[in-house]
Design a protein around this motif. Structure first.
Motif, PDB file in Angstrom:
ATOM      1  N   CYS A   1       0.755  -1.136  -0.055  1.00 48.02           N
ATOM      2  CA  CYS A   1       0.094  -0.131  -0.055  1.00 48.02           C
ATOM      3  C   CYS A   1       0.835   1.294   0.129  1.00 48.02           C
ATOM      4  CB  CYS A   1      -0.952  -0.107   1.024  1.00 48.02           C
ATOM      5  SG  CYS A   1       0.112   0.034   2.699  1.00 48.02           S
ATOM      6  N   GLY A   2       2.095   1.284   0.187  1.00 47.12           N
ATOM      7  CA  GLY A   2       3.135   2.498   0.319  1.00 47.12           C
ATOM      8  C   GLY A   2       2.300   3.328   1.308  1.00 47.12           C
ATOM      9  N   HIS A   3       2.025   4.581   0.880  1.00 48.93           N
ATOM     10  CA  HIS A   3       1.691   5.651   1.823  1.00 48.93           C
ATOM     11  C   HIS A   3       0.001   5.616   2.115  1.00 48.93           C
ATOM     12  CE1 HIS A   3       5.412   7.448  -0.043  1.00 48.93           C
ATOM     13  NE2 HIS A   3       5.742   7.613   1.198  1.00 48.93           N
ATOM     14  N   GLY A   4      -0.461   4.696   1.619  1.00 48.94           N
ATOM     15  CA  GLY A   4      -1.737   4.562   1.574  1.00 48.94           C
ATOM     16  C   GLY A   4      -2.940   5.546   0.859  1.00 48.94           C
ATOM     17  N   LEU A   5      -2.343   5.946  -0.206  1.00 45.33           N
ATOM     18  CA  LEU A   5      -3.069   6.912  -0.991  1.00 45.33           C
ATOM     19  C   LEU A   5      -4.297   6.180  -1.577  1.00 45.33           C
ATOM     20  CD1 LEU A   5      -3.712   9.582  -2.160  1.00 45.33           C
ATOM     21  CD2 LEU A   5      -2.085   8.810  -4.035  1.00 45.33           C
TER      22      LEU A   5
ATOM     23  N   ASP B   1       7.817  -1.138   4.136  1.00 39.83           N
ATOM     24  CA  ASP B   1       8.401  -0.135   4.550  1.00 39.83           C
ATOM     25  C   ASP B   1       7.710   0.427   5.897  1.00 39.83           C
ATOM     26  OD1 ASP B   1       9.396   2.594   4.590  1.00 39.83           O
ATOM     27  OD2 ASP B   1      10.005   2.481   2.356  1.00 39.83           O
ATOM     28  N   GLN B   2       8.570   0.430   6.866  1.00 35.12           N
ATOM     29  CA  GLN B   2       7.929   1.078   8.006  1.00 35.12           C
ATOM     30  C   GLN B   2       7.731   2.521   7.885  1.00 35.12           C
ATOM     31  OE1 GLN B   2       6.842  -0.467  10.910  1.00 35.12           O
ATOM     32  NE2 GLN B   2       6.394   1.629  11.635  1.00 35.12           N
ATOM     33  N   ASN B   3       8.573   3.381   7.234  1.00 32.14           N
ATOM     34  CA  ASN B   3       8.361   4.668   7.101  1.00 32.14           C
ATOM     35  C   ASN B   3       7.129   5.090   6.313  1.00 32.14           C
ATOM     36  OD1 ASN B   3      10.790   5.555   8.561  1.00 32.14           O
ATOM     37  ND2 ASN B   3      12.052   5.267   6.539  1.00 32.14           N
ATOM     38  N   LYS B   4       6.804   4.509   5.300  1.00 34.54           N
ATOM     39  CA  LYS B   4       5.599   4.715   4.461  1.00 34.54           C
ATOM     40  C   LYS B   4       4.283   4.223   5.333  1.00 34.54           C
ATOM     41  CE  LYS B   4       7.476   4.043  -0.184  1.00 34.54           C
ATOM     42  NZ  LYS B   4       7.647   3.450  -1.296  1.00 34.54           N
ATOM     43  N   ILE B   5       4.397   3.184   6.329  1.00 33.48           N
ATOM     44  CA  ILE B   5       3.319   2.749   7.092  1.00 33.48           C
ATOM     45  C   ILE B   5       3.000   3.917   8.067  1.00 33.48           C
ATOM     46  CG2 ILE B   5       2.343   1.387   8.651  1.00 33.48           C
ATOM     47  CD1 ILE B   5       1.896   0.270   5.802  1.00 33.48           C
ATOM     48  N   GLU B   6       4.004   4.543   8.599  1.00 34.35           N
ATOM     49  CA  GLU B   6       4.069   5.560   9.729  1.00 34.35           C
ATOM     50  C   GLU B   6       3.449   6.775   8.906  1.00 34.35           C
ATOM     51  OE1 GLU B   6       7.967   6.391  11.301  1.00 34.35           O
ATOM     52  OE2 GLU B   6       7.959   4.373  12.126  1.00 34.35           O
ATOM     53  N   ILE B   7       3.708   7.107   7.593  1.00 36.05           N
ATOM     54  CA  ILE B   7       3.085   8.123   6.994  1.00 36.05           C
ATOM     55  C   ILE B   7       1.451   7.914   6.856  1.00 36.05           C
ATOM     56  CG2 ILE B   7       2.851   9.514   4.970  1.00 36.05           C
ATOM     57  CD1 ILE B   7       5.909   9.290   4.887  1.00 36.05           C
ATOM     58  N   ALA B   8       1.270   6.826   6.315  1.00 29.99           N
ATOM     59  CA  ALA B   8      -0.168   6.465   6.156  1.00 29.99           C
ATOM     60  C   ALA B   8      -0.872   6.509   7.278  1.00 29.99           C
ATOM     61  CB  ALA B   8      -0.398   4.691   5.663  1.00 29.99           C
ATOM     62  N   ASN B   9      -0.418   6.009   8.659  1.00 24.34           N
ATOM     63  CA  ASN B   9      -1.276   5.761   9.960  1.00 24.34           C
ATOM     64  C   ASN B   9      -1.405   7.460  10.329  1.00 24.34           C
ATOM     65  OD1 ASN B   9      -1.828   3.219  10.410  1.00 24.34           O
ATOM     66  ND2 ASN B   9       0.165   2.614  10.988  1.00 24.34           N
ATOM     67  N   ALA B  10      -0.202   8.350  10.029  1.00 25.51           N
ATOM     68  CA  ALA B  10      -0.570   9.572  10.426  1.00 25.51           C
ATOM     69  C   ALA B  10      -1.592  10.360   9.671  1.00 25.51           C
ATOM     70  CB  ALA B  10       0.969  10.415  10.146  1.00 25.51           C
ATOM     71  N   CYS B  11      -1.886   9.981   8.507  1.00 18.42           N
ATOM     72  CA  CYS B  11      -2.854  10.519   7.535  1.00 18.42           C
ATOM     73  C   CYS B  11      -4.076   9.721   7.487  1.00 18.42           C
ATOM     74  CB  CYS B  11      -2.273  10.619   6.309  1.00 18.42           C
ATOM     75  SG  CYS B  11      -0.912  11.752   5.882  1.00 18.42           S
ATOM     76  N   THR B  12      -4.142   8.663   8.305  1.00 18.81           N
ATOM     77  CA  THR B  12      -5.386   7.684   8.446  1.00 18.81           C
ATOM     78  C   THR B  12      -6.581   8.319   8.686  1.00 18.81           C
ATOM     79  OG1 THR B  12      -6.052   5.288   8.853  1.00 18.81           O
ATOM     80  CG2 THR B  12      -5.274   6.538  10.593  1.00 18.81           C
ATOM     81  N   ILE B  13      -7.590   7.968   8.043  1.00 15.74           N
ATOM     82  CA  ILE B  13      -9.017   8.185   8.509  1.00 15.74           C
ATOM     83  C   ILE B  13     -10.021   7.155   8.856  1.00 15.74           C
ATOM     84  CG2 ILE B  13      -9.132  10.290   6.980  1.00 15.74           C
ATOM     85  CD1 ILE B  13     -10.438   8.589   4.625  1.00 15.74           C
ATOM     86  N   THR B  14     -11.040   7.257   9.716  1.00 18.32           N
ATOM     87  CA  THR B  14     -11.752   6.230  10.200  1.00 18.32           C
ATOM     88  C   THR B  14     -12.020   5.254   8.956  1.00 18.32           C
ATOM     89  OG1 THR B  14     -12.825   7.747  11.580  1.00 18.32           O
ATOM     90  CG2 THR B  14     -13.952   5.776  11.071  1.00 18.32           C
ATOM     91  N   GLY B  15     -11.891   3.894   9.354  1.00 20.86           N
ATOM     92  CA  GLY B  15     -12.226   2.844   8.333  1.00 20.86           C
ATOM     93  C   GLY B  15     -10.940   2.373   7.653  1.00 20.86           C
TER      94      GLY B  15
END
Length: 64
Positions: free
Chosen positions: A5-9, A28-42
């Motif tokens: 999923c990378g950054h989760g876009l 990639d832990q760094n990309k997951i951290e970014i994805a989780n920082a920008c995550t929305i409900t669901g």
């Protein structure tokens, strides 16, 4: 589920425009951290498949 999923876009856009809930997995832990920082409900993002056991068997679609 979005594997790689990378950054989760992709999941973010699906959730935002189509109200789709999803799980993303990427090594990639760094990309997951970014994805989780920008995550929305669901949406949720993980680096390891062992972390998604609670969701086992609950996916309608898997993307790579």
């Amino acid at each position: 589920m979005d594997i790689g999923c990378g950054h989760g876009l992709f999941l973010f856009l699906l959730n935002h425009h189509r109200n789709v809930n999803g799980i993303g997995v990427d090594h990639d832990q760094n990309k997951i951290e970014i994805a989780n920082a920008c995550t929305i409900t669901g949406t949720a993002f993980f680096t390891d498949f062992s972390e998604i056991d609670q969701y086992k068997g609950s996916f309608d679609v898997v993307t790579i």
